[in-house]
Design a protein around this motif. Structure first.
Motif, short mmCIF file in Angstrom:
data_model
loop_
_atom_site.label_atom_id
_atom_site.label_comp_id
_atom_site.label_asym_id
_atom_site.label_seq_id
_atom_site.Cartn_x
_atom_site.Cartn_y
_atom_site.Cartn_z
N ALA A 156 12.47 4.85 -10.29
CA ALA A 156 13.48 4.30 -11.19
C ALA A 156 13.52 2.77 -11.13
O ALA A 156 13.87 2.12 -12.12
N LYS A 157 13.16 2.18 -9.98
CA LYS A 157 13.28 0.73 -9.79
C LYS A 157 11.95 0.01 -9.76
O LYS A 157 11.91 -1.22 -9.60
N LEU A 158 10.86 0.72 -9.94
CA LEU A 158 9.52 0.16 -9.75
C LEU A 158 9.30 -1.13 -10.52
O LEU A 158 9.02 -2.20 -9.94
N VAL A 159 9.40 -1.09 -11.86
CA VAL A 159 9.09 -2.29 -12.65
C VAL A 159 10.20 -3.33 -12.53
O VAL A 159 9.94 -4.54 -12.67
N ASP A 160 11.42 -2.91 -12.27
CA ASP A 160 12.50 -3.88 -12.08
C ASP A 160 12.26 -4.69 -10.81
O ASP A 160 12.51 -5.90 -10.78
N ASP A 161 11.81 -4.03 -9.75
CA ASP A 161 11.50 -4.76 -8.52
C ASP A 161 10.36 -5.75 -8.75
O ASP A 161 10.39 -6.88 -8.24
N LEU A 162 9.37 -5.34 -9.51
CA LEU A 162 8.26 -6.25 -9.82
C LEU A 162 8.75 -7.43 -10.65
O LEU A 162 8.44 -8.59 -10.35
N ALA A 163 9.52 -7.15 -11.69
CA ALA A 163 10.01 -8.21 -12.57
C ALA A 163 10.92 -9.18 -11.83
O ALA A 163 10.98 -10.37 -12.16
N ALA A 164 11.62 -8.69 -10.82
CA ALA A 164 12.53 -9.54 -10.05
C ALA A 164 11.80 -10.37 -8.98
O ALA A 164 12.43 -11.15 -8.28
N GLY A 165 10.48 -10.19 -8.86
CA GLY A 165 9.70 -10.98 -7.92
C GLY A 165 9.71 -10.46 -6.50
O GLY A 165 9.33 -11.17 -5.57
N ARG A 166 10.12 -9.20 -6.30
CA ARG A 166 10.13 -8.64 -4.95
C ARG A 166 8.73 -8.26 -4.48
O ARG A 166 8.52 -7.99 -3.30
N CYS A 167 7.78 -8.21 -5.41
CA CYS A 167 6.40 -7.91 -5.07
C CYS A 167 5.49 -8.57 -6.10
O CYS A 167 5.96 -9.05 -7.14
N ASP A 168 4.20 -8.58 -5.81
CA ASP A 168 3.22 -9.21 -6.69
C ASP A 168 2.55 -8.21 -7.63
O ASP A 168 2.05 -8.60 -8.69
N ILE A 169 2.52 -6.95 -7.24
CA ILE A 169 1.84 -5.92 -8.01
C ILE A 169 2.45 -4.58 -7.65
O ILE A 169 2.96 -4.40 -6.53
N ALA A 170 2.47 -3.65 -8.60
CA ALA A 170 2.96 -2.29 -8.34
C ALA A 170 1.79 -1.34 -8.43
O ALA A 170 1.06 -1.32 -9.43
N MET A 171 1.61 -0.52 -7.39
CA MET A 171 0.46 0.38 -7.30
C MET A 171 0.91 1.73 -6.76
O MET A 171 1.90 1.83 -6.06
N GLY A 172 0.14 2.76 -7.10
CA GLY A 172 0.45 4.08 -6.56
C GLY A 172 0.62 5.13 -7.63
O GLY A 172 1.66 5.78 -7.69
N GLY A 173 -0.40 5.31 -8.50
CA GLY A 173 -0.31 6.33 -9.54
C GLY A 173 0.65 5.97 -10.65
O GLY A 173 1.30 6.86 -11.21
N VAL A 174 0.75 4.70 -10.98
CA VAL A 174 1.71 4.24 -11.99
C VAL A 174 1.14 4.50 -13.39
O VAL A 174 0.06 4.01 -13.73
#
Length: 285
Positions: free
Chosen positions: A110-128
């Motif tokens: 539920a928070k995957l892309v929001d965390d990315l957009a907020a700068g908490r990570c550089d990339i989201a990975m894992g069957g996205v």
């Protein structure tokens, strides 16, 4: 007489010159090879934002948002906290290519892309999976594989739940993991069956085995893997899923240099056998 005529002409010319309106100087841009003057000040370009392509090597860390609950792509061992999976191996390779080490940032679907957009990570990975709502908040790399939603059921029921009409009946329980594309798909097609949310994606298949649910509709790649590690479960027509989707890696929407680098890295990994090697190692288990 001649002098009088000349004086008369000069007087007329001076009168016309004095009465003529003044005009503004023609604006000209500064030539790149000429020094700026007061009339032509230097026009400084807007500063270019720093890219993760440069930041990550300086930092020495690639921050990876991942849920850790979606084998074979990402799995966090509850005892050790270590991450494993197809995309965890890919994340290590990407970090290495940038002279960095991976740091896994826990998140939820539920928070995957929001965390990315907020700068908490550089990339989201894992069957996205690529979806349009996610694409409004993040950019996606070149896809690593195609996929689609298909059922997984107890093997005794594999001929019972082959179509959406057979699944969407009163008395049938469809289990879903909240917040991701599985729940979104189920709620879009299920009108008569019961939808049962289960908060832990690592134990959700036990609900089917124990008879507390009848069906889960998830990506064909996951149904193939889960049917291998749970002999009681069977993937239903994983080669002919109900939907079409693609899996990729999500990156910040406006960082074009970093996206171009990740695209090229994915392209090479797909064509030199790297991605297939990691996937085959998990699917063989």
């Amino acid at each position: 007489m001649r002098r009088a005529v000349i004086l008369s002409v000069l007087t007329c010319v001076l009168a016309l010159t004095t009465a003529a309106p003044t005009t503004a100087p023609v604006a000209r841009t500064t030539h790149p090879d000429r020094p700026a003057t007061a009339a032509h000040p230097t026009q400084h370009p807007a500063p270019v934002p720093a890219s993760l392509l440069d930041i990550i090597p300086r930092r020495g860390v690639l921050r990876v948002c991942t849920t850790g609950d979606y084998r074979p792509f990402t799995h966090r061992d509850p005892a050790s906290g270590a991450y494993r999976g197809v995309d965890i191996s890919m994340a290590r390779d990407l970090a290495r290519s940038l002279d960095a080490e991976p740091k896994y940032v826990p998140t939820t679907w539920a928070k995957l892309v929001d965390d990315l957009a907020a700068g908490r990570c550089d990339i989201a990975m894992g069957g996205v999976s690529i979806t349009l709502p996610r694409a409004r908040k993040a950019a996606f790399s070149e896809p690593v594989r195609t996929d689609g939603k298909t059922p997984i059921v107890r093997c005794a029921d594999r001929d019972t739940y082959r179509t959406l009409d057979e699944i969407d009946r009163p008395g049938v329980t469809v289990v879903v993991n909240p917040g991701g594309t599985n729940e979104q798909f189920a709620r879009s097609v299920i009108k008569r069956a019961t939808i049962k949310p289960h908060p832990d994606n690592t134990t959700i298949f036990d609900e089917i085995i124990a008879g507390r649910a009848d069906v889960m509709m998830t990506d064909a790649s996951e149904t193939r893997y889960q049917s291998k590690i749970h002999p009681e479960l069977c993937a239903v027509h994983p080669d002919r899923p109900f939907t079409f989707s693609e899996k990729a890696y999500a990156v910040p929407r406006a960082d074009f240099p970093f996206k171009a680098y990740v695209d090229q890295w994915v392209h090479l990994a797909k064509h030199d056998g790297t991605y297939r090697k990691y996937e085959d190692a998990w699917m063989a288990k």
